[in-house]
Design a protein around this motif. Structure first.
Motif, mmCIF file in Angstrom:
data_model
loop_
_atom_site.group_PDB
_atom_site.id
_atom_site.type_symbol
_atom_site.label_atom_id
_atom_site.label_comp_id
_atom_site.label_asym_id
_atom_site.label_seq_id
_atom_site.Cartn_x
_atom_site.Cartn_y
_atom_site.Cartn_z
ATOM 1 N N PHE A 36 0.851 -1.192 0.000
ATOM 2 C CA PHE A 36 0.000 0.000 0.000
ATOM 3 C C PHE A 36 0.884 1.238 0.000
ATOM 4 O O PHE A 36 1.974 1.240 0.587
ATOM 5 C CB PHE A 36 -0.906 0.010 1.239
ATOM 6 N N THR A 37 0.386 2.277 -0.652
ATOM 7 C CA THR A 37 1.151 3.529 -0.698
ATOM 8 C C THR A 37 0.477 4.639 0.093
ATOM 9 O O THR A 37 0.978 5.756 0.132
ATOM 10 C CB THR A 37 1.334 3.986 -2.164
ATOM 11 N N ASN A 38 -0.659 4.333 0.715
ATOM 12 C CA ASN A 38 -1.318 5.329 1.564
ATOM 13 C C ASN A 38 -2.101 4.632 2.672
ATOM 14 O O ASN A 38 -2.494 3.461 2.538
ATOM 15 C CB ASN A 38 -2.235 6.248 0.751
ATOM 16 N N VAL A 39 -2.329 5.371 3.744
ATOM 17 C CA VAL A 39 -2.983 4.811 4.922
ATOM 18 C C VAL A 39 -4.441 4.472 4.649
ATOM 19 O O VAL A 39 -4.969 3.482 5.167
ATOM 20 C CB VAL A 39 -2.857 5.791 6.109
ATOM 21 N N LYS A 40 -5.111 5.259 3.827
ATOM 22 C CA LYS A 40 -6.523 5.033 3.557
ATOM 23 C C LYS A 40 -6.756 3.640 2.971
ATOM 24 O O LYS A 40 -7.624 2.890 3.440
ATOM 25 C CB LYS A 40 -7.066 6.095 2.607
ATOM 26 N N SER A 41 -5.995 3.284 1.950
ATOM 27 C CA SER A 41 -6.174 1.971 1.317
ATOM 28 C C SER A 41 -5.791 0.842 2.273
ATOM 29 O O SER A 41 -6.405 -0.227 2.281
ATOM 30 C CB SER A 41 -5.368 1.879 0.018
ATOM 31 N N LEU A 42 -4.771 1.081 3.106
ATOM 32 C CA LEU A 42 -4.384 0.087 4.112
ATOM 33 C C LEU A 42 -5.520 -0.153 5.094
ATOM 34 O O LEU A 42 -5.865 -1.307 5.396
ATOM 35 C CB LEU A 42 -3.131 0.549 4.855
ATOM 36 N N CYS A 43 -6.125 0.926 5.591
ATOM 37 C CA CYS A 43 -7.211 0.804 6.571
ATOM 38 C C CYS A 43 -8.428 0.111 5.972
ATOM 39 O O CYS A 43 -9.087 -0.705 6.639
ATOM 40 C CB CYS A 43 -7.586 2.181 7.108
ATOM 41 N N MET A 61 2.985 6.246 9.379
ATOM 42 C CA MET A 61 2.466 5.846 10.686
ATOM 43 C C MET A 61 1.636 6.964 11.309
ATOM 44 O O MET A 61 2.049 8.118 11.339
ATOM 45 C CB MET A 61 3.626 5.471 11.609
ATOM 46 N N CYS A 62 0.448 6.610 11.809
ATOM 47 C CA CYS A 62 -0.464 7.616 12.363
ATOM 48 C C CYS A 62 -1.447 6.948 13.331
ATOM 49 O O CYS A 62 -1.409 5.731 13.542
ATOM 50 C CB CYS A 62 -1.225 8.316 11.238
ATOM 51 N N GLU A 67 -4.729 2.125 15.670
ATOM 52 C CA GLU A 67 -6.012 1.569 16.106
ATOM 53 C C GLU A 67 -6.410 0.313 15.341
ATOM 54 O O GLU A 67 -7.395 -0.338 15.685
ATOM 55 C CB GLU A 67 -7.107 2.638 15.966
ATOM 56 N N LEU A 68 -5.660 -0.040 14.309
ATOM 57 C CA LEU A 68 -5.987 -1.245 13.540
ATOM 58 C C LEU A 68 -5.629 -2.494 14.348
ATOM 59 O O LEU A 68 -4.624 -2.527 15.069
ATOM 60 C CB LEU A 68 -5.207 -1.258 12.218
ATOM 61 N N PRO A 69 -6.421 -3.569 14.215
ATOM 62 C CA PRO A 69 -6.161 -4.822 14.968
ATOM 63 C C PRO A 69 -5.081 -5.673 14.298
ATOM 64 O O PRO A 69 -5.341 -6.773 13.808
ATOM 65 C CB PRO A 69 -7.522 -5.516 14.939
ATOM 66 N N ILE A 70 -3.863 -5.132 14.264
ATOM 67 C CA ILE A 70 -2.742 -5.809 13.607
ATOM 68 C C ILE A 70 -1.847 -6.431 14.676
ATOM 69 O O ILE A 70 -1.495 -5.784 15.670
ATOM 70 C CB ILE A 70 -1.947 -4.814 12.743
ATOM 71 N N GLU A 71 -1.483 -7.692 14.472
ATOM 72 C CA GLU A 71 -0.692 -8.415 15.476
ATOM 73 C C GLU A 71 0.670 -7.772 15.732
ATOM 74 O O GLU A 71 1.078 -7.582 16.869
ATOM 75 C CB GLU A 71 -0.474 -9.865 15.019
ATOM 76 N N LYS A 72 1.371 -7.438 14.653
ATOM 77 C CA LYS A 72 2.741 -6.946 14.799
ATOM 78 C C LYS A 72 2.994 -5.804 13.828
ATOM 79 O O LYS A 72 2.766 -5.948 12.623
ATOM 80 C CB LYS A 72 3.731 -8.092 14.526
ATOM 81 N N ILE A 73 3.455 -4.669 14.339
ATOM 82 C CA ILE A 73 3.801 -3.520 13.507
ATOM 83 C C ILE A 73 5.297 -3.251 13.647
ATOM 84 O O ILE A 73 5.827 -3.172 14.752
ATOM 85 C CB ILE A 73 3.003 -2.269 13.908
ATOM 86 N N VAL A 74 5.961 -3.132 12.515
ATOM 87 C CA VAL A 74 7.384 -2.803 12.480
ATOM 88 C C VAL A 74 7.549 -1.508 11.691
ATOM 89 O O VAL A 74 6.996 -1.359 10.603
ATOM 90 C CB VAL A 74 8.209 -3.930 11.828
ATOM 91 N N ILE A 75 8.306 -0.587 12.252
ATOM 92 C CA ILE A 75 8.491 0.733 11.651
ATOM 93 C C ILE A 75 9.706 0.750 10.726
ATOM 94 O O ILE A 75 10.793 0.285 11.088
ATOM 95 C CB ILE A 75 8.665 1.813 12.733
#
Length: 336
Positions: A36-43, A61-62, A67-75
């Motif tokens: 994804f290249t933007n947060v809207k499409s990801l959400c 990142m925002c 607030e998304l129910p994602i198990e693991k986020i890596v920056i």
């Protein structure tokens, strides 16, 4: 069973696409990859799909992502240190793709996630072994692997004490099979994700870089090798695994028994014949006589010198050895 979903979100479209393609090229990936290249499409996507792992740039990142129910986020960091993101794992964005993926998978695997077993045909395990030395064993294994990988997902494992792969592949590896086996020893999490971070590719053929030190191979117990095979069969998408090894591997006869077929390169000189006879007596004495039924002895053809390094490896399939392997594949698997 469905694969875990791995999402990549970065406003830099070329980067997101390139990284996605790199991961997808690894034949046995345990993930379904989405970029994804933007947060809207990801959400929007995350609203209807369970995302297990998200790799996201600091610029994207925002609050909505938090607030998304994602198990693991890596920056994905461009070098900056942001205290407000300190709760997340962070890796440097502009590094080699294999190093980046290895870091992500190391972090993800360490959290002891166990993927669902995949519904697929039983994995075919092929051993390339011979008690005789200098019989083109590894050249044949790489030739067979490259040809089989044209139509199948194939993983090649070299378990020799001294493989010479750094020179052969003309690259230095940041991780190898020793790291994978250490991961098994300490039961550090889900092996398939660790594998995903280490595996390299030769065309369509995936391989794990062999050990640098003979001591690393000799310290691995048979049960750990068998555990590796079981994990790969249950949780990866590989259809075939090719094992290239010798007697220095602990429990090598038990590993041969675990394989569906054994290809044994041979020669016909007196010393070679004597070594084969001794090996066959060992099988009978040790209670492994059944291995003879699944072993096919191969007198491999002489092949020309194609140069050095990767040029040699890649051109193997176009010489006499390649023709021999194609005929073998047609006989054994119906194509090639």
């Amino acid at each position: 069973m469905k694969k875990d979903i791995f999402a990549i979100c970065d406003p830099e479209a070329a980067y997101a696409l390139r990284l996605t393609e790199f991961i997808q090229e690894r034949q046995g990936t345990a993930f379904e990859i989405h970029a994804f290249t933007n947060v809207k499409s990801l959400c929007e996507f995350a609203a209807g799909h369970e995302v297990s792992l998200l790799l996201i740039s600091t610029r994207a990142m925002c609050r909505e992502v938090r607030e998304l129910p994602i198990e693991k986020i890596v920056i994905l960091s461009e070098g900056e240190i942001l205290e407000e993101l300190s709760e997340y794992s962070c890796i440097y964005k502009y590094q080699a793709s294999d190093s980046l993926v290895a870091e992500v998978m190391e972090d993800y695997a360490a959290e002891r996630r166990t993927p669902q077993a995949l519904l697929k045909k039983d994995m075919c395990c092929i051993a390339i072994y011979s008690p005789i030395k200098r019989v083109l064993k590894t050249s044949f294994a790489l030739t067979l692997g490259q040809l089989l990988a044209k139509d199948r997902k194939v993983l090649y494992l070299n378990m020799e004490s001294c493989s010479g792969f750094s020179r052969l592949m003309e690259k230095e590896f940041t991780a190898d099979i020793s790291d994978l086996m250490y991961f098994i020893k300490r039961d550090g999490g889900s092996l398939v994700y660790k594998l995903q971070g280490i595996v390299q590719s030769l065309g369509n053929l995936d391989y794990v870089p062999p050990a640098l030190s003979p001591m690393d191979i000799r310290s691995v117990e048979c049960k750990e090798w068998l555990s590796l095979l079981e994990e790969v069969e249950s949780y990866s998408t590989y259809e075939m695994i090719i094992l290239d090894f010798d007697e220095s591997v602990d429990g090598f006869l038990e590993i041969l028994r675990r394989c569906q077929m054994v290809y044994m390169p041979v020669r016909e000189d007196n010393i070679s014949v004597a070594k084969i006879r001794q090996y066959e007596k060992l099988l009978e004495f040790a209670g492994y006589g059944d291995l003879e039924e699944k072993t096919r002895k191969l007198k491999l053809p002489f092949h020309g010198n194609f140069g050095q390094g990767t040029q040699y490896v890649e051109q193997l399939i176009w010489g006499e050895l390649g023709d021999f392997a194609r005929n073998l594949i047609r006989e054994e698997f119906g194509n090639g």
